[in-house]
Motif scaffolding. Structure first.
Motif, PDB file in Angstrom:
ATOM      1  N   UNK A 177       5.196   7.310  -2.116  1.00  0.00           N
ATOM      2  CA  UNK A 177       4.106   6.328  -2.016  1.00  0.00           C
ATOM      3  C   UNK A 177       4.115   5.368  -3.197  1.00  0.00           C
ATOM      4  N   UNK A 207       0.839  -1.199   0.000  1.00  0.00           N
ATOM      5  CA  UNK A 207       0.000   0.000   0.000  1.00  0.00           C
ATOM      6  C   UNK A 207       0.871   1.245   0.000  1.00  0.00           C
ATOM      7  N   UNK A 208       0.480   2.223  -0.812  1.00  0.00           N
ATOM      8  CA  UNK A 208       1.106   3.537  -0.736  1.00  0.00           C
ATOM      9  C   UNK A 208       0.158   4.479  -0.027  1.00  0.00           C
ATOM     10  N   UNK A 209       0.684   5.336   0.885  1.00  0.00           N
ATOM     11  CA  UNK A 209      -0.191   6.224   1.646  1.00  0.00           C
ATOM     12  C   UNK A 209       0.314   7.657   1.513  1.00  0.00           C
ATOM     13  N   UNK A 215       3.417   1.515   8.570  1.00  0.00           N
ATOM     14  CA  UNK A 215       2.852   0.993   7.325  1.00  0.00           C
ATOM     15  C   UNK A 215       3.867   0.141   6.576  1.00  0.00           C
ATOM     16  N   UNK A 216       5.128   0.575   6.592  1.00  0.00           N
ATOM     17  CA  UNK A 216       6.155  -0.165   5.875  1.00  0.00           C
ATOM     18  C   UNK A 216       6.823  -1.227   6.746  1.00  0.00           C
ATOM     19  N   UNK A 270       3.735   6.139   8.945  1.00  0.00           N
ATOM     20  CA  UNK A 270       4.331   5.685   7.689  1.00  0.00           C
ATOM     21  C   UNK A 270       5.334   4.555   7.946  1.00  0.00           C
TER      22      UNK A 270
END
Lengths: 249, 268
Positions: A139, A69-71, B162-163, B159
């Motif tokens: 992202x 996923x890119x955010x 997330x990664x 972030x």
């Protein structure tokens, strides 16, 4: 690609951000969550990203697990101490990929957003629009099949915003990614999306859905078509109905 | 001075020249008053006498300066290691922070001059002096670094999650760089304080401290009414303090010039 079924989120302070949300994200679409502030659209996005867990209901992924996923956040959210190049390197770096091995992907991602010449610059040397482009490049650097964007252009001036809207549609077509986009701007949502889910607050829920059948990418001329005008009217109407009486004051 | 003048090259030269002129005028005035009114040198020595004493007593004074410098920098080094280490530990768990932070505050608010005599009894004098300098330099580094580690942009923290970043990656790539400006602020304060701590502790240690730092020279020279040497030692302490401050200011500039607002040069 993804189905949210009966998803709810209540915070520990008792606020119910989402109540029994049913939403399907289809592969390849540009889905916008449109709603007033406090309707839980950001919470839904964070839930899809796995940054917050639902307190009720479930998310079901087509492949069985959450894809890459890119955010993109409302602020560019760059590391000020790192150059543009190193900021875009971050997702790869956290996966243990060396700078040399990542260089080609980083250069590609920067070229996609038109910042190939700014790899060595530091964030503070860039304008707001350029910072947001770096954020988008970061992202996209892992080429995620799903891109999540939380009001990414809300803080930008309208000219920059229109330009970034067009660039985003071009990128989406080039990469074939699915996009879930959060905004409170009716015009932005109609211009960008293939589908809009209009949300209402207290508790957060989806009240109506609007399809925009025009193919992507679209150009400025789309803003003058009858379809665009009609969908803007429908979205505004739906948004007005979604507001509770005290919100309308 | 206006912002525009400050920004120009001429303005920056004035920034340097004006304080030097004021300093030279003050020294000249002091020299004149001492000579005209014939003030005896055991009360107020003339600047020229202080300067010649600085040269003639240099063998003794330089040895003392070296002792004071060693104490100051050993204490500062220990404070950096301890302060940053403890701040990183605090960042790992709120429970650790809640359990230990109050004690750091107690250590900070109790004046070091009041603790020094006790430390001299419990520890051998050189260690006691070092401990005092450490105590005063430790807190600003701890509190600033703790604040800095907690100040990382929360969206960046998301972030990293997330990664799938590990705690270690989050610390190295995000929290420590975000804390750097805060740490450097603490270092500038702590650097000055460790010198003050070293001097105060040596004076408090008094005759018990067989040390030979600059503070000991001042106490000793006062007893002997050797005022020129007292002033010479004071000059050395002041120069040391200024040098420490300038060094850390330069270090801050070099480390932060690319990205931090505090070292941003505005075009006006």
């Amino acid at each position: 690609m993804l189905a949210l079924s009966g998803v709810g989120k209540a915070f520990s302070n008792g606020i119910v951000a989402l109540a029994a949300l049913d939403l399907e994200v289809r592969r390849g679409e540009f889905l916008t969550l449109l709603g007033p502030s406090g309707c839980g659209k950001s919470t839904a996005l964070r839930m899809i990203a796995g940054l917050t867990e639902p307190s009720a209901g479930a998310l079901t992924w087509a492949g069985g697990e959450r894809p890459e996923i890119g955010f993109v956040f409302q602020e560019p959210t760059l590391m000020p101490w790192a150059s543009v190049f190193n900021n875009v390197w971050l997702p790869l770096r956290l996966r243990g990929i060396s700078k040399a091995a990542a260089a080609a992907s980083i250069t590609d991602a920067l070229a996609l957003v038109g910042l190939a010449d700014f790899a060595k610059a530091y964030p503070r040397e860039l304008s707001g629009g350029m910072k947001m482009r770096v954020s988008i490049a970061r992202a996209l650097v892992l080429r995620p099949p799903l891109l999540l964007m939380d009001e990414p252009f809300a803080a930008l001036d309208e000219i920059t915003r229109f330009k970034l809207n067009d660039d985003l549609l071009r990128l989406k077509s080039e990469l074939g990614a699915t996009v879930v986009f959060v905004t409170h701007s009716v015009y932005e949502s109609v211009y960008l999306s293939t589908r809009i889910a209009v949300m209402a607050a207290r508790p957060g829920r989806i009240v109506s859905q609007i399809l925009i059948e025009a193919p992507l990418p679209r150009g400025e001329e789309f803003r003058t078509t009858a379809l665009y005008n009609e969908r803007c009217r429908a979205a505004s109407q739906a948004l007005m109905e979604a507001l509770s009486p005290e919100d309308r004051l | 001075m206006s912002e525009a003048a400050r920004g120009s090259a001429g303005g920056r030269v004035l920034d340097v020249i004006l304080p030097i002129l004021v300093f030279l005028a003050a020294v000249a005035g002091w020299e004149a008053v001492v000579r005209i009114r014939n003030i005896p040198h055991y009360l107020v020595p003339a600047p020229s006498l202080v300067a010649t004493t600085l040269v003639s007593d240099w063998p003794t004074l330089s040895g003392s300066l070296w002792v004071t410098l060693k104490v100051t920098f050993s204490a500062l080094f220990a404070a950096v290691v301890g302060g940053v280490g403890l701040a990183i530990l605090f960042a790992q768990s709120r429970w650790i922070e809640r359990s230990f932070y109050p004690f750091a505050v107690i250590l900070q608010v109790t004046p070091v001059i009041a603790i020094a005599p006790l430390l001299v009894i419990y520890l051998d004098p050189p260690t006691a002096v070092l401990a005092c300098a450490f105590i005063v330099a430790f807190f600003p580094i701890l509190s600033n670094t703790t604040l800095g580690l907690a100040s990382a942009d929360h969206n960046l923290v998301d972030l990293f999650k997330l990664y799938g970043a590990s705690r270690w990656q989050q610390l190295i790539r995000l929290r420590l760089p975000a804390a750097l400006p805060y740490f450097l602020g603490g270092l500038r304060v702590g650097g000055g304080l460790s010198l003050i701590g070293a001097i105060v502790a040596e004076i408090a240690a008094g005759t018990a401290g067989q040390g030979s730092g600059l503070a000991f020279r001042i106490v000793e020279s006062t007893f002997r009414q050797n005022m020129p040497r007292v002033f010479a030692a004071l000059v050395l302490i002041a120069v040391t303090g200024i040098t420490i401050f300038l060094f850390f200011t330069l270090l801050t500039h070099l480390l932060l010039r690319h990205w931090h607002e505090s070292v941003r040069r505005r075009d006006t």
